[in-house]
Design a protein around this motif. Structure first.
Motif, PDB file in Angstrom:
ATOM      1  N   THR A 164      -5.685  25.176  15.911  1.00 28.73           N
ATOM      2  CA  THR A 164      -6.902  24.685  16.562  1.00 28.73           C
ATOM      3  C   THR A 164      -8.142  25.423  16.058  1.00 28.73           C
ATOM      4  OG1 THR A 164      -5.624  24.144  18.541  1.00 28.73           O
ATOM      5  CG2 THR A 164      -8.013  24.261  18.798  1.00 28.73           C
ATOM      6  N   ASN A 182      -9.007  24.222  12.581  1.00 31.12           N
ATOM      7  CA  ASN A 182      -9.586  22.873  12.614  1.00 31.12           C
ATOM      8  C   ASN A 182     -11.037  22.891  13.089  1.00 31.12           C
ATOM      9  OD1 ASN A 182      -7.766  20.917  11.588  1.00 31.12           O
ATOM     10  ND2 ASN A 182      -6.459  21.168  13.375  1.00 31.12           N
ATOM     11  N   HIS A 202     -11.733  19.860  11.209  1.00 36.76           N
ATOM     12  CA  HIS A 202     -10.447  19.154  11.328  1.00 36.76           C
ATOM     13  C   HIS A 202      -9.787  18.828   9.988  1.00 36.76           C
ATOM     14  CE1 HIS A 202     -11.079  18.810  15.634  1.00 36.76           C
ATOM     15  NE2 HIS A 202     -12.312  18.396  15.389  1.00 36.76           N
ATOM     16  N   VAL A 205      -5.791  18.255  10.026  1.00 35.07           N
ATOM     17  CA  VAL A 205      -5.179  17.117  10.716  1.00 35.07           C
ATOM     18  C   VAL A 205      -4.522  16.190   9.692  1.00 35.07           C
ATOM     19  CG1 VAL A 205      -5.598  15.085  12.149  1.00 35.07           C
ATOM     20  CG2 VAL A 205      -6.807  17.226  12.621  1.00 35.07           C
TER      21      VAL A 205
END
Length: 483
Positions: A130, A133, A138, A141
């Motif tokens: 997290t 990102n 991000h 992802v």
């Protein structure tokens, strides 16, 4: 004195009684240990998960607090043996199960710890994922990998956090104690900061505590409170059922009985109760802020935005690694060492734990609150409760707290029984587990239905297993003496 050398298959330096010089842990150390273990992502998810099951804030907090008061009793009682005799859990188990038979409860405990190790490592890896990102817009992802069900970024972060544990395992138990003591105050401050964020964003405690219980008249689950409360209480006890067995691994370093008793009494129920309060306050606030209850703090911090995300997740990473090292590495490392003391050291046992935890696909366990609380926690509680019952009866009623230290390391001594196995303890363990099996198979989805009595028994799995096994073992040992 019995031979304690490298050619003794029951001995190595990690398994022998601690010396006076090694017994340096004070009540403060045990309080810090419990605070750092209690303030963790899975513990946070307990109370938040109870709210997602329909409880209001005070019902969830009270359930968690009661569960921890209950489990404190076996924690202190089993811990007595460690403080008095300086021996770890797998060696203590030899008095009840036999010098060879002790491998059975030790390996059962170790497998559960490997599962927990994997869960904690996954959560810490998710925190890293997290953070990265947030910092890279991000970039990590991606699509889930076949079979694994997670993407390549999640896998890399999981392995990175796993490798961090390997570093601390290599450094040994002193590095673990140091990390616990330093982390405890930092984790408390992080919890306070999280509540302040929720308070300011939700507009005060009023909106945060306004979520009603779904069990009230007119609620989604009206009249079903007790159907949720009892299995939830059992799950709360089950959460620490692992530590209730292997607490001698820590209390063997205690300066005195008073230090382990006071330290645990201050460090376990109250911090867990306060953490559950933090969890319900913040989870309630997410309903106001985001329009949905977010019970996973890693997911929540990902939504918060700004530098606060990075700070919060770094605190989560520290919380996770301190809990994981103390609760899920120390014990199984001793347990695996006990399988072949001359070949497996404490460090090698830690590496084995990390390897099995890696292979258990821990993210699968956490997919739902039902899988986490009602299958995982209650399920293994039904397995470990009987072992706790047997060990407490053996230590306090059969041995009257007296143990022959030399015989613990002798193949033909007082605790050898029949070829190293006390089959009365094994039988008591099997009988203690049996009543909970049908309910577990139903909860885990292996079978579609069972008789209502077995579902009811599974609701109290840890208690049922402990009581049945304790009575059976005490009866068998008494009859064995009388003959």
């Amino acid at each position: 004195m019995t031979s304690r050398s490298a050619d003794n298959p029951l001995w190595n330096r990690d398994l022998e009684p601690t010396s006076v010089a090694q017994r340096t842990w004070t009540a403060t150390h045990y309080t810090a240990l419990w605070i750092s273990m209690a303030v963790s992502v899975p513990a946070y998810m307990l109370a938040a998960g109870l709210m997602s099951e329909g409880m209001n804030w005070w019902q969830a907090v009270l359930t968690v607090f009661l569960g921890n008061v209950i489990v404190l009793v076996p924690m202190v009682l089993v811990g007595h043996a460690g403080a008095k005799h300086g021996i770890p859990y797998p060696v203590l188990a030899r008095t009840a199960f036999g010098v060879r038979g002790a491998m059975l409860p030790a390996i059962l405990r170790a497998i559960v710890a490997c599962g927990w190790f994997g869960i904690q490592t996954w959560l810490g890896g998710q925190a890293i994922y997290t953070i990265l990102n947030v910092l890279t817009d991000h970039a990590l992802v991606g699509n889930p990998l076949p079979v694994l069900g997670i993407n390549i970024g999640q896998l890399i972060c999981f392995l990175l956090f796993w490798a961090l544990h390997i570093y601390f395992i290599t450094k040994g138990t002193d590095s673990i104690r140091w990390m616990e003591t330093v982390a405890a105050p930092l984790l408390l401050l992080s919890s306070i900061a999280l509540v302040w964020w929720a308070y300011s964003k939700a507009g005060g405690f009023g909106p945060m505590l306004s979520s009603p219980s779904q069990f009230e008249v007119g609620g989604k689950r009206a009249g079903q409170f007790w159907l949720v409360f009892w299995p939830s209480l059992t799950a709360m006890v089950g959460y620490w059922a692992t530590l209730a067995l292997n607490i001698p691994d820590f209390t063997r370093f205690a300066r005195s009985q008073r230090d382990q008793i006071v330290g645990q009494a201050l460090g376990l129920p109250v911090p867990m109760g306060l953490l559950s309060l933090v969890a319900v306050l913040v989870t309630s606030a997410t309903v106001v802020i985001y329009g949905e209850a977010i019970w996973d703090p890693v997911v929540l911090t990902g939504k918060m935005g700004g530098i606060s995300v990075v700070i919060a997740l770094i605190a989560l990473i520290i919380a996770t690694i301190t809990t994981n090292l103390a609760a899920n590495v120390v014990s199984p490392a001793y347990d695996f060492s006990n399988l072949a003391p001359s070949k497996i050291s404490f460090k090698m046992g830690g590496y084995i734990t990390a390897g099995i935890g890696l292979a258990m696909f821990p993210w699968k366990i956490l997919e739902t609150t039902k899988g986490y609380i009602f299958t995982w926690l209650i399920g293994y509680g039904g397995l470990l409760g009987p072992i706790a019952g047997i060990m407490m009866v053996d230590y306090f009623l059969v041995r009257r707290t007296e143990i022959n230290h030399d015989a613990l390391y002798e193949m033909h001594g007082e605790y050898s029984y029949h070829k190293g196995w006390n089959f009365r303890a094994v039988l008591a363990l099997v009988i203690g587990v049996l009543p909970n099996l049908p309910g577990f198979f139903k909860a885990a989805g292996f079978i579609e239905s069972v008789a209502p009595i077995f579902e009811q028994l599974y609701t109290y799995a840890w208690f049922v297993g402990l009581l049945v096994a304790a009575v059976v073992y005490g009866t068998l040992m008494y009859r064995g003496k009388s003959h």
